[in-house]
Scaffold this active site. Sequence first.
Site, short mmCIF file in Angstrom:
data_model
loop_
_atom_site.label_atom_id
_atom_site.label_comp_id
_atom_site.label_asym_id
_atom_site.label_seq_id
_atom_site.Cartn_x
_atom_site.Cartn_y
_atom_site.Cartn_z
N THR A 155 0.87 -1.18 0.00
CA THR A 155 0.00 0.00 0.00
C THR A 155 0.90 1.22 0.00
O THR A 155 2.03 1.16 0.50
CB THR A 155 -0.91 0.04 1.24
OG1 THR A 155 -0.07 0.07 2.39
CG2 THR A 155 -1.81 -1.16 1.30
N TRP B 233 -19.09 16.23 11.11
CA TRP B 233 -18.22 15.88 10.00
C TRP B 233 -18.75 16.40 8.67
O TRP B 233 -19.93 16.27 8.37
CB TRP B 233 -18.09 14.35 9.89
CG TRP B 233 -17.27 13.73 10.98
CD1 TRP B 233 -16.70 14.37 12.05
CD2 TRP B 233 -16.92 12.35 11.12
NE1 TRP B 233 -16.02 13.48 12.84
CE2 TRP B 233 -16.14 12.23 12.29
CE3 TRP B 233 -17.18 11.20 10.37
CZ2 TRP B 233 -15.63 11.01 12.74
CZ3 TRP B 233 -16.67 9.99 10.81
CH2 TRP B 233 -15.90 9.89 11.98
N GLU C 205 -5.74 -4.01 0.06
CA GLU C 205 -5.97 -5.05 1.07
C GLU C 205 -7.14 -5.96 0.74
O GLU C 205 -7.35 -6.97 1.38
CB GLU C 205 -6.23 -4.39 2.45
CG GLU C 205 -5.02 -3.77 3.10
CD GLU C 205 -4.79 -2.32 2.69
OE1 GLU C 205 -5.27 -1.91 1.61
OE2 GLU C 205 -4.14 -1.59 3.46
N LYS D 242 -13.61 18.25 10.28
CA LYS D 242 -14.32 18.22 11.56
C LYS D 242 -14.67 19.64 11.97
O LYS D 242 -13.85 20.38 12.49
CB LYS D 242 -13.46 17.51 12.61
CG LYS D 242 -13.29 16.05 12.20
CD LYS D 242 -12.32 15.27 13.04
CE LYS D 242 -12.19 13.87 12.49
NZ LYS D 242 -11.10 13.67 11.52
P1 ADP Z 1 -3.33 3.23 -3.00
O1 ADP Z 1 -3.33 4.47 -2.17
O2 ADP Z 1 -2.10 2.44 -3.04
O3 ADP Z 1 -3.96 3.42 -4.33
P2 ADP Z 1 -5.58 1.67 -2.54
O4 ADP Z 1 -5.79 1.61 -3.99
O5 ADP Z 1 -5.64 0.41 -1.78
O6 ADP Z 1 -4.25 2.29 -2.19
O7 ADP Z 1 -6.57 2.74 -1.94
C1 ADP Z 1 -7.77 2.35 -1.37
C2 ADP Z 1 -8.55 3.57 -0.99
O8 ADP Z 1 -8.92 4.33 -2.13
C3 ADP Z 1 -9.87 3.25 -0.34
O9 ADP Z 1 -9.73 2.93 1.01
C4 ADP Z 1 -10.64 4.53 -0.57
O10 ADP Z 1 -10.33 5.51 0.37
C5 ADP Z 1 -10.15 4.98 -1.91
N1 ADP Z 1 -11.11 4.61 -2.94
C6 ADP Z 1 -11.05 3.57 -3.78
N2 ADP Z 1 -12.11 3.57 -4.61
C7 ADP Z 1 -12.87 4.64 -4.29
C8 ADP Z 1 -14.10 5.19 -4.77
N3 ADP Z 1 -14.76 4.67 -5.79
N4 ADP Z 1 -14.56 6.31 -4.17
C9 ADP Z 1 -13.90 6.87 -3.15
N5 ADP Z 1 -12.75 6.41 -2.66
C10 ADP Z 1 -12.24 5.30 -3.21
#
Ligand code: ADP
Length: 546
Positions: A185, A444, A330, A439
């Site tokens: 990640t 929120w 994850e 916040k």
């Molecule tokens: P990286 O930062 O490595 O790209 P990830 O791809 O695992 O890590 O990121 C996951 C995060 O991306 C999610 O927890 C969420 O916050 C955000 N995310 C993914 N898809 C969406 C979506 N369709 N809308 C909003 N947030 C999203």
Amino acid sequence: MLGLMQDWPLLCHRIIDHAATYHGARPVVTRSVEGPIVTTDYAKIRARALRVAKRLEKDGIKLGDRVATMCWNTWRHLECWYGILGIGAIYHTVNPRLFADQQTWIINHAEDRVMIADLTFVPLLEKIADKLTTIERYIILCDAAHMPQTTLKNAVPYEEWLAEVDGDFAWKSFDENTAAGMCYTSGTTGEPKGVVYSHRSNVIHAFMAALPDSKGLHATDVVLPVVPFFHANGWSLAFSSPMVGAALVLPGAKMDGPSIYELLDKYKVAFTAAVPTVWLMLLQDLEKTGGKLPYLKRVVIGGSACPRAMTQTFQDKYGVEVIHAWGMTEMSPLGSLCTMKPEYAALTGEARLDVQMKQGHPPFGVEMKITDDVGKPLPWDGKTFGRLKVKGPAVAKSYFKGSGGNILDDEGFFDTGDVATIDEYGYMQVTDRAKDVIKSGGEWISSIDLENLAVGHPKVAEAAVIGVSHPKWDERPLLVIVLKKGEQASKEDILGFMQGKIAKWWMPDDVAFVDEIPHTATGKIQKMALREKFKSYVLPTVEAAE
Ligand code: ADP
């Protein structure tokens, strides 16, 4: 009493076996890194993957060893994945867009033994090579004619390396829980953490991904994975496409608007997937050229929230159905997709768009709940928001080498770090990242909602909202805007546009116009960098409050 069915471990390389047997002639077309289009098929990919496996063994790579790939989406990258998987070694996709220090850290932490890299990344690797303590050799994805002069240890052109063995090889068989792939990640907070997929989790996840109300992939589809294989396990497309026998078109190194358009059009692509930034580039290009998308049926958009205006343009102007999707590294990565259930299927116009702004419902294999800060479950009413937690056979139970300690709650759920609502029909909507919500006076405000609204303004190219400290309210929203090229707009224009569409107290206190908004290596807005930039920003509402 046990069932009396056969023991057939869910191994990833069985997917390419199936594709080669039943869909062997299906084309896999690549815009190669060297330039020309290269066409192959699943039968040939399998045959060459067997050689990769045999050749890796000759280099001493065995079950459990990590093989790094720093590559674009190409047929060679696909062959390498399956070859690595077929001997029980582990493909570790390294994101080339990360900082050099992060890459070095990740490669050393994973203890990768071999690095397979595209030509593009040779200079980048040369800069960090002396710090990569575990890499024994570099395999460059090209033939001898394209091999550059390089200082990389034991570097060899892939085609030469592969030619040293024949394809007479049988895949290894092992437990389906064996590690298959690794992806770190991005570590926006703390050190990057290694997610380790298993053969079983990848195969189950590919079934989930291909389902009709997920991506709905068919053997008759032509699929263009624009999302790189190194981004969150490539959204499963390297597994789910061959699993159903869909043809593949792979974009190589070029993901700009004109390059993607050319592939979509020339190869009659029906299905594609990527983050919103990619589609922003494509739509801007289409606006300029007047190009149409007559073949494209569905586009999956995820990785960050898909702006309403983007969904609307794809659907109303180009007749392409948008499937908003959410997931994370994850989760292999799919968590939910916004396909229509009967309760919403008849909706049209703005009401349908309202639903499509949600990230959707999970396929079988993902359980979800929302809780408050102490873990109490919250109601599914589409309004109450809380911490989103997930569970399933393709969700991480811990990170590589135990980074981050125990990551599951008492019921075995993983906290996604997202804040979300879930409605009565099980549609989840991400309100924000837990660390990005603003916040304000104990309540929120969702930065994502404000961003979605602001990008609906015809002159706005991109918008980001961050919380800026405020003496009375603790934090108040600041809207940061990049205008479309050649456009001009004032703070009043933008705020006027938003007025009446959100609660009064959600209105940003100010608008800052910038030339560029920083993005992470995976195309998300870098909120941390923005917060840093506007750290000492004084909102015009501060004086009034004091
Ligand atoms: P990286 O930062 O490595 O790209 P990830 O791809 O695992 O890590 O990121 C996951 C995060 O991306 C999610 O927890 C969420 O916050 C955000 N995310 C993914 N898809 C969406 C979506 N369709 N809308 C909003 N947030 C999203």
